[in-house]
Design an enzyme around this catalytic site. Structure first.
Site, PDB file in Angstrom:
ATOM      1  N   LYS A 194      55.636  12.514 -29.026  1.00 19.33           N
ATOM      2  CA  LYS A 194      55.742  13.950 -28.806  1.00 19.33           C
ATOM      3  C   LYS A 194      56.304  14.570 -30.078  1.00 19.33           C
ATOM      4  CE  LYS A 194      57.817  17.484 -25.909  1.00 19.33           C
ATOM      5  NZ  LYS A 194      58.665  17.777 -24.754  1.00 19.33           N
ATOM      6  N   LYS A 247      51.275  14.193 -27.675  1.00 17.90           N
ATOM      7  CA  LYS A 247      51.445  15.624 -27.425  1.00 17.90           C
ATOM      8  C   LYS A 247      51.934  16.313 -28.683  1.00 17.90           C
ATOM      9  CE  LYS A 247      54.280  18.647 -24.645  1.00 17.90           C
ATOM     10  NZ  LYS A 247      55.317  18.755 -23.674  1.00 17.90           N
TER      11      LYS A 247
HETATM   12  C1  PBG Z   1      60.142  19.889 -22.618  1.00 24.12           C
HETATM   13  C2  PBG Z   1      58.669  20.085 -22.521  1.00 24.12           C
HETATM   14  C3  PBG Z   1      57.927  20.921 -23.363  1.00 24.12           C
HETATM   15  C4  PBG Z   1      56.599  20.877 -22.938  1.00 24.12           C
HETATM   16  C5  PBG Z   1      56.550  20.017 -21.831  1.00 24.12           C
HETATM   17  N1  PBG Z   1      57.848  19.522 -21.597  1.00 24.12           N
HETATM   18  C6  PBG Z   1      58.343  21.821 -24.465  1.00 24.12           C
HETATM   19  C7  PBG Z   1      59.352  21.421 -25.437  1.00 24.12           C
HETATM   20  O1  PBG Z   1      59.513  20.264 -25.818  1.00 24.12           O
HETATM   21  O2  PBG Z   1      60.048  22.327 -25.866  1.00 24.12           O
HETATM   22  C8  PBG Z   1      55.494  21.647 -23.590  1.00 24.12           C
HETATM   23  C9  PBG Z   1      54.243  21.858 -22.837  1.00 24.12           C
HETATM   24  C10 PBG Z   1      53.348  22.898 -23.406  1.00 24.12           C
HETATM   25  O3  PBG Z   1      53.587  23.506 -24.459  1.00 24.12           O
HETATM   26  O4  PBG Z   1      52.331  23.134 -22.756  1.00 24.12           O
HETATM   27  N2  PBG Z   1      60.734  18.888 -21.946  1.00 24.12           N
END
Ligand code: PBG
Length: 322
Positions: A194, A247
């Site tokens: 991520k 991601k």
């Molecule tokens: C945070 C989380 C995020 C997303 C899913 N879980 C955002 C972040 O890390 O700030 C992002 C999903 C998206 O942008 O569609 N636990």
């Protein structure tokens, strides 16, 4: 000329025969946003077509998605500031609206695949995915909170737990607690690679979960790195993950391929909020064709090697097929 690649493109029927990648509604997980209360369906300005639902309206929306063939859903809660604290204690309060909603969803639709999110940010007054002390995000102290949250979600009937926090060692820590507590069948889809990305912007609006200070670069990955994704993939595999996720998806198609080439586990990709909103915004201006762009994006993620795609386009894609 002996070789004429265009022969294999001469008609739709021939093109269909030689098509290498296929996409199905069954590959998709639909991320949805939950708020407390009743009869709510609130638009999210930065994500046209996506709403925050209360549990009653969410159940009806899930039902209509299931009629279109969608069978997997990932629910994210939006908490008011009044319920946030530094230790995310609301996340494992058995009476909290998120856990109650997960229970209700599984009760009404036992056949669907329900995924949940494990991270502190929706419940944290600091807006970070881990415990904060003196401006630092603590790792090991966070694991206990994540594991308690996971256990509460497994108990609510979740099929797949989604740790999205990027703390070290959390998959193993969560796996152990789940197993000790009898939840040996609860799966873990690890957010393996991520990245610290600008493309999460609209999601943080939707949940009102932006960090209160700093950024997430001490735990989310540097967009410049790909070798590091292999390290994360090794660890998550050893620690017992059932799926490895990349991601965002579109700027990281090479990472999807890298993980798919190196690990036998099913690879998932999260087509994130900013990737959705870019298409919506330019389509609204008439600059690109929404449906064609959506199909091309989803297909490219599949072609790169993702078996599973989390996407806000899920319902639209399923409707288009009808
Ligand atoms: C945070 C989380 C995020 C997303 C899913 N879980 C955002 C972040 O890390 O700030 C992002 C999903 C998206 O942008 O569609 N636990």
């Amino acid at each position: 000329m002996l070789r004429r690649p265009r022969r294999n493109r001469k008609s739709e029927a021939v093109r269909n025969l030689v098509e290498e990648t296929s996409l199905s509604v069954k590959d998709l997980i639909f991320p949805m946003f939950l708020v407390d209360g009743a009869k709510k369906k609130v638009a999210i300005d930065s994500m046209p077509g996506i709403y925050r639902y209360s549990i009653d309206t969410m159940l009806r929306e899930i039902e209509s998605c299931m009629k279109l063939g969608i069978q997997a859903f990932d629910v994210f809660p939006a908490y008011p500031d009044s319920l946030k604290d530094t230790i995310a204690s609301e996340s494992y309060n058995p009476e909290t609206f998120y856990l109650k909603a997960l229970r209700e969803i599984k009760k009404e639709f036992p056949e669907l695949c329900l995924m949940s999110d494990v991270a502190m940010d929706p419940y944290s007054s600091d807006g970070h995915d881990g415990l904060v002390k003196d401006g630092k995000i603590l790792n090991d102290e966070t694991l206990e909170i994540l594991a308690r949250m996971s256990l509460a979600q497994a108990d609510a009937g979740v099929d797949i737990i989604g740790p999205s926090d990027m703390m070290d060692g959390r998959v193993g820590y969560i796996r152990e607690l789940l197993d000790e507590s009898g939840f040996t069948d609860t799966s873990i889809m690890s957010y393996t690679a991520k990245y610290a990305s600008a493309f999460y912007g609209p999601f943080r609006d939707a949940l009102d979960s932006a960090p209160k200070f700093g950024d997430k670069k001490t735990y989310q990955m540097n967009p410049a790195n790909s070798q590091e994704a292999l390290v994360e993939g090794d660890l998550d595999t050893e620690e017992g993950a059932d799926f490895l996720m990349v991601k965002p998806a579109l700027s990281y198609l090479d990472i999807i391929k890298l993980l798919n080439d190196n690990f036998p586990l099913p690879i998932a990709a999260y087509n994130v909020s900013g990737e959705y909103s870019m298409i919506k915004a330019s389509a609204e201006k008439g600059w690109i064709d929404n449906d064609r762009a959506m199909l091309e994006v989803l297909l490219s993620i599949k072609r790169a090697g993702a078996k599973v795609i989390l996407t806000y386009f899920a319902k639209e894609y399923a409707s288009l097929l009808r």
